[in-house]
Design a protein around this motif. Sequence first.
Motif, PDB file in Angstrom:
ATOM      1  N   LEU A   1       9.591  52.740  -2.596  1.00 25.43           N
ATOM      2  CA  LEU A   1       8.389  53.323  -1.991  1.00 25.43           C
ATOM      3  C   LEU A   1       7.323  52.272  -1.662  1.00 25.43           C
ATOM      4  O   LEU A   1       6.297  52.604  -1.063  1.00 25.43           O
ATOM      5  CB  LEU A   1       7.809  54.393  -2.919  1.00 25.43           C
ATOM      6  CG  LEU A   1       8.687  55.639  -3.070  1.00 25.43           C
ATOM      7  CD1 LEU A   1       8.133  56.554  -4.144  1.00 25.43           C
ATOM      8  CD2 LEU A   1       8.816  56.382  -1.746  1.00 25.43           C
ATOM      9  N   GLY A   2       7.527  51.054  -2.096  1.00 26.24           N
ATOM     10  CA  GLY A   2       6.669  49.945  -1.676  1.00 26.24           C
ATOM     11  C   GLY A   2       5.309  49.885  -2.354  1.00 26.24           C
ATOM     12  O   GLY A   2       5.127  50.318  -3.488  1.00 26.24           O
ATOM     13  N   LYS A   3       4.323  49.368  -1.614  1.00 24.56           N
ATOM     14  CA  LYS A   3       3.004  49.062  -2.178  1.00 24.56           C
ATOM     15  C   LYS A   3       2.261  50.309  -2.664  1.00 24.56           C
ATOM     16  O   LYS A   3       1.443  50.226  -3.572  1.00 24.56           O
ATOM     17  CB  LYS A   3       2.149  48.338  -1.141  1.00 24.56           C
ATOM     18  CG  LYS A   3       2.674  46.958  -0.793  1.00 24.56           C
ATOM     19  CD  LYS A   3       1.747  46.284   0.211  1.00 24.56           C
ATOM     20  CE  LYS A   3       2.257  44.889   0.563  1.00 24.56           C
ATOM     21  NZ  LYS A   3       1.359  44.219   1.554  1.00 24.56           N
ATOM     22  N   ALA A   4       2.527  51.447  -2.054  1.00 20.00           N
ATOM     23  CA  ALA A   4       1.783  52.662  -2.401  1.00 20.00           C
ATOM     24  C   ALA A   4       1.923  53.007  -3.881  1.00 20.00           C
ATOM     25  O   ALA A   4       0.982  53.524  -4.502  1.00 20.00           O
ATOM     26  CB  ALA A   4       2.262  53.830  -1.541  1.00 20.00           C
ATOM     27  N   LEU A   5       3.086  52.726  -4.452  1.00 20.51           N
ATOM     28  CA  LEU A   5       3.330  53.046  -5.862  1.00 20.51           C
ATOM     29  C   LEU A   5       3.643  51.789  -6.675  1.00 20.51           C
ATOM     30  O   LEU A   5       4.356  51.856  -7.673  1.00 20.51           O
ATOM     31  CB  LEU A   5       4.484  54.051  -5.977  1.00 20.51           C
ATOM     32  CG  LEU A   5       4.189  55.445  -5.425  1.00 20.51           C
ATOM     33  CD1 LEU A   5       5.416  56.331  -5.489  1.00 20.51           C
ATOM     34  CD2 LEU A   5       3.046  56.110  -6.183  1.00 20.51           C
ATOM     35  N   TYR A   6       3.087  50.662  -6.232  1.00 22.07           N
ATOM     36  CA  TYR A   6       3.342  49.402  -6.943  1.00 22.07           C
ATOM     37  C   TYR A   6       2.795  49.453  -8.371  1.00 22.07           C
ATOM     38  O   TYR A   6       3.439  49.027  -9.324  1.00 22.07           O
ATOM     39  CB  TYR A   6       2.702  48.235  -6.175  1.00 22.07           C
ATOM     40  CG  TYR A   6       2.908  46.899  -6.841  1.00 22.07           C
ATOM     41  CD1 TYR A   6       4.146  46.263  -6.811  1.00 22.07           C
ATOM     42  CD2 TYR A   6       1.847  46.274  -7.517  1.00 22.07           C
ATOM     43  CE1 TYR A   6       4.324  45.026  -7.418  1.00 22.07           C
ATOM     44  CE2 TYR A   6       2.022  45.045  -8.132  1.00 22.07           C
ATOM     45  CZ  TYR A   6       3.268  44.425  -8.080  1.00 22.07           C
ATOM     46  OH  TYR A   6       3.445  43.201  -8.701  1.00 22.07           O
ATOM     47  N   GLY A   7       1.595  50.008  -8.524  1.00 22.78           N
ATOM     48  CA  GLY A   7       0.993  50.102  -9.862  1.00 22.78           C
ATOM     49  C   GLY A   7       1.808  51.003 -10.779  1.00 22.78           C
ATOM     50  O   GLY A   7       2.007  50.701 -11.958  1.00 22.78           O
ATOM     51  N   ALA A   8       2.307  52.131 -10.246  1.00 16.57           N
ATOM     52  CA  ALA A   8       3.148  53.043 -11.041  1.00 16.57           C
ATOM     53  C   ALA A   8       4.440  52.354 -11.465  1.00 16.57           C
ATOM     54  O   ALA A   8       4.935  52.564 -12.571  1.00 16.57           O
ATOM     55  CB  ALA A   8       3.451  54.303 -10.233  1.00 16.57           C
ATOM     56  N   LYS A   9       4.976  51.509 -10.568  1.00 16.60           N
ATOM     57  CA  LYS A   9       6.210  50.788 -10.898  1.00 16.60           C
ATOM     58  C   LYS A   9       5.967  49.811 -12.053  1.00 16.60           C
ATOM     59  O   LYS A   9       6.793  49.692 -12.965  1.00 16.60           O
ATOM     60  CB  LYS A   9       6.717  50.029  -9.673  1.00 16.60           C
ATOM     61  CG  LYS A   9       8.067  49.351  -9.901  1.00 16.60           C
ATOM     62  CD  LYS A   9       8.465  48.481  -8.728  1.00 16.60           C
ATOM     63  CE  LYS A   9       7.720  47.159  -8.782  1.00 16.60           C
ATOM     64  NZ  LYS A   9       8.251  46.158  -7.825  1.00 16.60           N
ATOM     65  N   LEU A  10       4.831  49.126 -12.042  1.00 12.69           N
ATOM     66  CA  LEU A  10       4.509  48.188 -13.121  1.00 12.69           C
ATOM     67  C   LEU A  10       4.402  48.909 -14.465  1.00 12.69           C
ATOM     68  O   LEU A  10       4.825  48.397 -15.504  1.00 12.69           O
ATOM     69  CB  LEU A  10       3.189  47.464 -12.816  1.00 12.69           C
ATOM     70  CG  LEU A  10       3.211  46.463 -11.643  1.00 12.69           C
ATOM     71  CD1 LEU A  10       1.829  45.846 -11.467  1.00 12.69           C
ATOM     72  CD2 LEU A  10       4.262  45.384 -11.871  1.00 12.69           C
ATOM     73  N   ILE A  11       3.831  50.124 -14.450  1.00 13.12           N
ATOM     74  CA  ILE A  11       3.716  50.910 -15.685  1.00 13.12           C
ATOM     75  C   ILE A  11       5.100  51.332 -16.171  1.00 13.12           C
ATOM     76  O   ILE A  11       5.433  51.186 -17.346  1.00 13.12           O
ATOM     77  CB  ILE A  11       2.825  52.152 -15.452  1.00 13.12           C
ATOM     78  CG1 ILE A  11       1.385  51.719 -15.164  1.00 13.12           C
ATOM     79  CG2 ILE A  11       2.868  53.075 -16.667  1.00 13.12           C
ATOM     80  CD1 ILE A  11       0.473  52.866 -14.775  1.00 13.12           C
ATOM     81  N   ALA A  12       5.928  51.835 -15.248  1.00 14.35           N
ATOM     82  CA  ALA A  12       7.256  52.332 -15.628  1.00 14.35           C
ATOM     83  C   ALA A  12       8.151  51.219 -16.152  1.00 14.35           C
ATOM     84  O   ALA A  12       9.011  51.457 -17.009  1.00 14.35           O
ATOM     85  CB  ALA A  12       7.903  53.028 -14.429  1.00 14.35           C
ATOM     86  N   GLN A  13       7.955  50.017 -15.657  1.00 11.93           N
ATOM     87  CA  GLN A  13       8.781  48.887 -16.080  1.00 11.93           C
ATOM     88  C   GLN A  13       8.549  48.508 -17.548  1.00 11.93           C
ATOM     89  O   GLN A  13       9.376  47.823 -18.143  1.00 11.93           O
ATOM     90  CB  GLN A  13       8.520  47.666 -15.189  1.00 11.93           C
ATOM     91  CG  GLN A  13       9.145  47.783 -13.810  1.00 11.93           C
ATOM     92  CD  GLN A  13       8.795  46.626 -12.910  1.00 11.93           C
ATOM     93  OE1 GLN A  13       7.808  45.899 -13.150  1.00 11.93           O
ATOM     94  NE2 GLN A  13       9.563  46.428 -11.848  1.00 11.93           N
ATOM     95  N   ARG A  14       7.444  48.946 -18.114  1.00  8.55           N
ATOM     96  CA  ARG A  14       7.148  48.631 -19.515  1.00  8.55           C
ATOM     97  C   ARG A  14       7.913  49.534 -20.489  1.00  8.55           C
ATOM     98  O   ARG A  14       7.949  49.265 -21.688  1.00  8.55           O
ATOM     99  CB  ARG A  14       5.646  48.774 -19.773  1.00  8.55           C
ATOM    100  CG  ARG A  14       4.776  47.874 -18.924  1.00  8.55           C
ATOM    101  CD  ARG A  14       3.302  48.199 -19.137  1.00  8.55           C
ATOM    102  NE  ARG A  14       2.439  47.476 -18.216  1.00  8.55           N
ATOM    103  CZ  ARG A  14       1.135  47.701 -18.096  1.00  8.55           C
ATOM    104  NH1 ARG A  14       0.549  48.652 -18.845  1.00  8.55           N
ATOM    105  NH2 ARG A  14       0.406  46.999 -17.235  1.00  8.55           N
ATOM    106  N   PHE A  15       8.492  50.610 -19.965  1.00  3.71           N
ATOM    107  CA  PHE A  15       9.156  51.580 -20.839  1.00  3.71           C
ATOM    108  C   PHE A  15      10.628  51.213 -21.039  1.00  3.71           C
ATOM    109  O   PHE A  15      11.212  50.428 -20.272  1.00  3.71           O
ATOM    110  CB  PHE A  15       9.061  52.995 -20.240  1.00  3.71           C
ATOM    111  CG  PHE A  15       7.658  53.440 -19.933  1.00  3.71           C
ATOM    112  CD1 PHE A  15       6.595  53.035 -20.726  1.00  3.71           C
ATOM    113  CD2 PHE A  15       7.394  54.264 -18.842  1.00  3.71           C
ATOM    114  CE1 PHE A  15       5.302  53.439 -20.451  1.00  3.71           C
ATOM    115  CE2 PHE A  15       6.103  54.673 -18.553  1.00  3.71           C
ATOM    116  CZ  PHE A  15       5.054  54.249 -19.357  1.00  3.71           C
TER     117      PHE A  15
END
Length: 229
Positions: free
Chosen positions: A68-82
């Motif tokens: 989904l690209g830049k629009a959900l970049y912040g959400a991806k960074l959060i999910a990667q911590r799990f």
Amino acid sequence: RQKHAKKNMGFYKHNFHVREPFQVLLDGTFCQAALRNKIQIREQLPGYLGGATQLCTTRCVLKELESLGKALYGAKLIAQRFEVRNCSHKDPVSGSVCLLSMIEEGNPHHFFIATQDQDLANKVKKKAGVPLLFIIQNTMVLDKPSPKSLAFVQKLQMNELVPEHQKQSIVQLKEREGLAKQEGEKRRKRKRAGGPNPLSCLKKKKKKTQEGQEPPAEKKKRRKRNRNR
């Protein structure tokens, strides 16, 4: 809010054996909502659920966020911590399809589903024993038990249904104790031929009146008539 969460957690603990650490599967929509509302999921969720939690996601969810690209970049960074839980998909599927597959067959791992996807939430509610989390404004909310979960528990109380995890534990217990083999041997054994039935050995009683013979009273009357003649 905390009181309702405690009540709902009690329902899942008592009826579906949900235990700590609580395993929460999060999708991209939940992570995005948490970022937008400045919610610290890792810090706030254990206090809300009243116990230790394990935040986790799947490879499919991460792949979806990445696509989904830049629009959900912040959400991806959060999910990667799990923690990443293994799913059965060789080729990535959508996050909602993947999370639904993780709770199939009675949700044996007792996953919570955390999502803002209304379509996914409705499908989760059709499965018994799956706690559902979502975000309203700036707070996380544990949804009340679905009608499907309530109906399941009602059947349990009426002894009409045995949970799948209990069936598996009973089978495993029998295997450990060797009861399964004993039951199989009992079924294989044939009935031995026993002695004759004692009732069949009794002598048959003679019939008092046989066919073609007159009863004794009739004989006596005939004798008297003959003498009188």
